[in-house]
Design a protein around this motif. Sequence first.
Motif, PDB file in Angstrom:
ATOM      1  N   ARG A  43       0.845  -1.198   0.000  1.00 47.15           N
ATOM      2  CA  ARG A  43       0.000   0.000   0.000  1.00 47.15           C
ATOM      3  C   ARG A  43       0.878   1.246   0.000  1.00 47.15           C
ATOM      4  O   ARG A  43       1.909   1.306   0.651  1.00 47.15           O
ATOM      5  N   MET A  44       0.415   2.259  -0.732  1.00 46.92           N
ATOM      6  CA  MET A  44       1.175   3.498  -0.856  1.00 46.92           C
ATOM      7  C   MET A  44       0.214   4.676  -0.789  1.00 46.92           C
ATOM      8  O   MET A  44      -0.897   4.611  -1.330  1.00 46.92           O
ATOM      9  N   THR A  45       0.620   5.738  -0.130  1.00 49.72           N
ATOM     10  CA  THR A  45      -0.194   6.942  -0.056  1.00 49.72           C
ATOM     11  C   THR A  45       0.548   8.104  -0.691  1.00 49.72           C
ATOM     12  O   THR A  45       1.785   8.123  -0.726  1.00 49.72           O
ATOM     13  N   LEU A  46      -0.196   9.060  -1.199  1.00 49.29           N
ATOM     14  CA  LEU A  46       0.388  10.243  -1.825  1.00 49.29           C
ATOM     15  C   LEU A  46       0.173  11.490  -0.970  1.00 49.29           C
ATOM     16  O   LEU A  46       0.048  12.589  -1.494  1.00 49.29           O
ATOM     17  N   GLY A  47       0.111  11.298   0.326  1.00 49.13           N
ATOM     18  CA  GLY A  47      -0.043  12.442   1.212  1.00 49.13           C
ATOM     19  C   GLY A  47      -1.434  12.525   1.810  1.00 49.13           C
ATOM     20  O   GLY A  47      -2.263  11.623   1.630  1.00 49.13           O
ATOM     21  N   PRO A  48      -1.739  13.623   2.513  1.00 52.14           N
ATOM     22  CA  PRO A  48      -2.988  13.714   3.265  1.00 52.14           C
ATOM     23  C   PRO A  48      -4.218  14.011   2.422  1.00 52.14           C
ATOM     24  O   PRO A  48      -5.333  13.894   2.911  1.00 52.14           O
TER      25      PRO A  48
END
Length: 240
Positions: free
Chosen positions: A212-217
């Motif tokens: 899983r990867m997020t690109l910030g808030p």
Amino acid sequence: MISRFHFPGRLPDGGEVALPDDLAHHALRVLRLRDGEPLVLFDGEGGEVEARLAVRGKAGFAVLGERRPFDRESPLRAVLVQALAAGDKMDWVVQKAVELGVAAIQPVQAERSVLRLAGERADKRRAHWQQVAVSACEQSGRNRIPEVAPIQPLLQWLAAARGQAAWVLAPGGGDGLPAGERPEGVVHVLVGPEGGWTEGELAACDAAGVRRMTLGPRVLRTETAGLAALAVLQARWGDF
């Protein structure tokens, strides 16, 4: 700028070729190119060919020069695994992903995909997206055309992709963008549909080894998220 066109079929070494009707129409009627104007042709086999337009009546021909071995492909072999999106969003995603250097695009059917395609409709849309990719190569200077693969259900794709380097964009959870050395082989980026992935789909990604990867808030739209991820990965591991 000199106009660039994709030529269907292998270009010979020198000589003259007749331009297909749709290519000739675009060159002569849309762009209004004149007899003797320079062109660049590419056939997707690597490199590009300098040429001159020859107009005879309503027909167009290209007088071929040398094949130049220009390769503008990124060292990052990124595949965008994009959940089907409605309207013209898929056109936009395909076009911009090709401009950003993606190696291939894999459309997948997700549980929350608004767009549902199967059979002949799926084949027609895929052919349309492939032509969008061709046009994006003409504009961006790429001489190899990324494949838009046949649509697959997400779970089917996951079953075949076990063990490969892959990240799924998951707002609100997951790690930041990957660091370290560029992985060997192909890197996959999975992007959900307008309504996002279901918990079951994320669990299936976890089970298949997709990180899983997020690109910030902030939560990005489906047509934005994958392109943002590709741009950052190109800056980290590619040729930006």
